[in-house]
Design a protein around this motif. Structure first.
Motif, short mmCIF file in Angstrom:
data_model
loop_
_atom_site.label_atom_id
_atom_site.label_comp_id
_atom_site.label_asym_id
_atom_site.label_seq_id
_atom_site.Cartn_x
_atom_site.Cartn_y
_atom_site.Cartn_z
N THR A 231 67.89 27.76 83.60
CA THR A 231 68.32 28.10 84.95
C THR A 231 68.94 26.88 85.64
O THR A 231 69.15 26.89 86.84
CB THR A 231 67.14 28.60 85.79
N THR A 232 69.16 25.80 84.85
CA THR A 232 69.69 24.56 85.44
C THR A 232 70.92 24.11 84.67
O THR A 232 71.22 24.64 83.59
CB THR A 232 68.64 23.45 85.35
N PRO A 233 71.61 23.08 85.19
CA PRO A 233 72.81 22.57 84.47
C PRO A 233 72.47 21.90 83.14
O PRO A 233 73.36 21.63 82.35
CB PRO A 233 73.38 21.54 85.45
N GLU A 234 71.15 21.62 82.85
CA GLU A 234 70.79 20.96 81.59
C GLU A 234 70.79 21.92 80.41
O GLU A 234 70.46 21.54 79.29
CB GLU A 234 69.39 20.32 81.67
N ARG A 235 71.10 23.14 80.67
CA ARG A 235 71.04 24.17 79.64
C ARG A 235 71.77 23.76 78.35
O ARG A 235 71.23 23.88 77.26
CB ARG A 235 71.67 25.44 80.22
N ASP A 236 73.00 23.23 78.48
CA ASP A 236 73.79 22.89 77.29
C ASP A 236 73.15 21.75 76.51
O ASP A 236 73.13 21.75 75.28
CB ASP A 236 75.22 22.51 77.69
N THR A 237 72.62 20.76 77.23
CA THR A 237 71.95 19.64 76.56
C THR A 237 70.75 20.14 75.77
O THR A 237 70.54 19.77 74.61
CB THR A 237 71.45 18.63 77.61
N MET A 238 69.99 20.98 76.42
CA MET A 238 68.78 21.51 75.76
C MET A 238 69.18 22.30 74.53
O MET A 238 68.55 22.19 73.47
CB MET A 238 68.01 22.39 76.74
N LEU A 239 70.25 23.08 74.65
CA LEU A 239 70.72 23.87 73.50
C LEU A 239 71.09 22.95 72.34
O LEU A 239 70.73 23.19 71.19
CB LEU A 239 71.94 24.70 73.90
#
Lengths: 261, 239
Positions: A231-239
């Motif tokens: 639900t945050t902008p870190e989504r891509d990093t986490m992916l």
């Protein structure tokens, strides 16, 4: 003198296993290092590292607790002859059967200082077990326990009792029969249970959320952080990190599988 | 002289009823009879692996089982050595560790391994010390099992059909070895077999078994007795 069969190349096998273990560890380290660098580069490492290391700490502590209690109770269930063994195993397996949030609810009921049992535990130990890392460890240990228990019981029950009897005729007391014969012979099954239990502890979500909350920096484990990140902008990093870790894990499993073939 | 073994026991298992009495003094006593006669069950009772329904068992003067007085000494404390039909060596340990585990008379890993090595030499298996049981032939396994059975300084050695799973040539070879090692170590032994030739070659006394009963006992006539210091063996079986 009778014909001698070929000696098993036990040493070669051990060397091979050691080399593969080192390769997997180095691969994991390099992969994690790469993920670290990528994450740092895009400045989200700080957000990810806390949950990652908390998860490692929680899973490590949980698997020690679940492993010791699971193997010990698995031994009792495999070797003991007393009524109600199956009932006890069913109770021990409840965390597999029940939804994790239900397990978390029961844990919260038992451990919360506001309840009778939880209040008593808090007074006796001087420690609160909810909404902190201890709660996360308990939730992960409870989730991992049935896997350790069932694998240990099955592996220990599968050890040839004639070998244990042979050990007794050598004068070994029962605790040495257990530690030097039964458990070493059951080690593969026990190790499989510990591995699955460790994975379960690492991935624990529902009960951890119930008993630990989702407090950033205190109880936010990797599983919780993954969902939060979507639900945050870190989504891509986490992916990216998840993909890297999955590739490393699959490579390790593949290498181990090939070594056994 | 104290008997090495005195036994008078009964045990019912399903339809089968074992009711035997026998005394073993010294040397090698052979329980001989057809399969299902109760020979191996008798060894299991002596070893304490199974409890009798009634009776007493005395090893070297020590009562190890007395059902009337509810005396029951555990297997570990009976000071017996046992050689099983298929060796039953621990597969996860090396040959020398298998034997060293049985050594009771010394403490410390190095001392136990030294005793184990000397026993392996006596049975001609010194070259196998670092091997795993899984890599041994049947005959090699039984040599190691014999060393393990004797390494713990036992008061009595029990051999449960130790040669029955081996081919004829290896059996002949191991018969000589077993008799030689047992007699030279002066440990009384009870061996179970259903092979008449084996019973004659190995036994000082042959105790007949049939359908859970002792049918008789006879001393084997040997021109030169290489064995027991006390002279002729005096084992008896009472029908």
């Amino acid at each position: 003198m009778e014909r001698e069969p070929e000696a098993a190349p036990a040493l070669d096998k051990r060397k091979k296993a050691a080399v593969i273990s080192v390769v997997v560890l180095v691969g994991f380290g390099l992969g994690f290092g790469a993920a670290h660098l990528v994450a740092r580069y895009i400045a989200y490492w700080d957000i990810v590292s806390g949950p990652f290391f908390l998860s490692l700490r929680v899973a490590s502590a949980a698997i020690v607790i679940a492993g010791v209690t699971g193997v010990a109770s698995g031994y009792v269930l495999a070797k003991g002859h007393f009524p109600g063994r199956d009932v006890l195993e069913t109770i021990g397996s409840l965390p597999i059967i029940l939804p994790p949030t239900v397990v978390g609810y029961y844990l919260l009921e038992v451990l919360s200082p506001g309840t009778q049992v939880g209040g008593f535990l808090t007074r006796v130990t001087g420690h609160v077990f909810v909404y902190n890392a201890s709660g996360c460890i308990i939730a992960a240990a409870v989730a991992a326990y049935p896997f350790c228990l069932r694998a240990a019981r099955s592996a220990i029950a599968g050890v040839d009792p004639a070998l244990e009897q042979a050990a007794r005729t050598m004068g070994l007391p029962n605790w040495r029969v257990a530690s030097q014969v039964t458990l070493p012979l059951a080690r593969r099954g026990i190790a499989a249970g510990l591995t699955i239990g460790c994975a379960r502890a690492l991935g624990e979500y529902g009960a951890t959320l119930m008993i630990g909350g989702d407090i950033n920096g205190r109880t936010r484990t990797l599983s919780l952080a993954i969902l939060d990140s979507f639900t945050t902008p870190e989504r891509d990093t986490m992916l990216l990190i998840l993909v890297l870790m999955a590739v490393i894990a699959m490579t390790g499993v593949g290498l181990l599988g090939r070594s056994r073939a | 002289m104290t008997a090495a073994l005195e036994l008078a026991v009964a045990r019912q298992i399903g339809e089968f009823n074992l009711d035997v009495a026998l005394t073993v003094e010294s040397g090698m006593s052979v329980l001989f009879g057809p399969s299902g006669a109760g020979k191996s069950l008798t060894l299991a009772l002596i070893a304490g692996l199974i409890r009798p329904d009634s009776g007493t068992i005395t090893i070297n003067g020590h009562v190890v089982t007395d059902c009337a007085r509810r005396t029951y000494v555990s297997t570990q404390k009976r000071r017996i050595g046992m050689v099983f039909q298929d060796g039953l060596l621990l597969p996860h340990r090396s040959v020398i560790d298998n034997v060293a585990l049985a050594v009771r008379q010394t403490r410390g890993r190095r001392a136990r391994r030294a005793v184990a090595r000397s026993w392996l030499e006596r049975v001609g298996a010194e070259g196998l010390a670092d091997r795993r049981p899984g890599s041994l032939s049947g005959g090699q396994r039984q040599r190691v099992a014999l060393a393990r059975g004797l390494a713990g300084d036992p008061a009595l050695v029990l051999l449960d059909e130790p040669l029955s799973a081996l081919d004829a040539e290896v059996r002949r070879e191991l018969r000589k070895l077993i008799r030689g090692v047992i007699i030279s170590s002066s440990v009384p032994a009870v061996l179970v077999t259903h092979d008449a030739e084996e019973a004659e070659e190995l036994g000082d006394v042959i105790i007949g078994y049939n359908r859970g009963r002792v049918t008789g006992a006879r001393v084997v006539d040997r021109p030169v007795c290489p064995g027991p210091a006390s002279g002729a063996p005096e084992s008896t079986g009472r029908a």
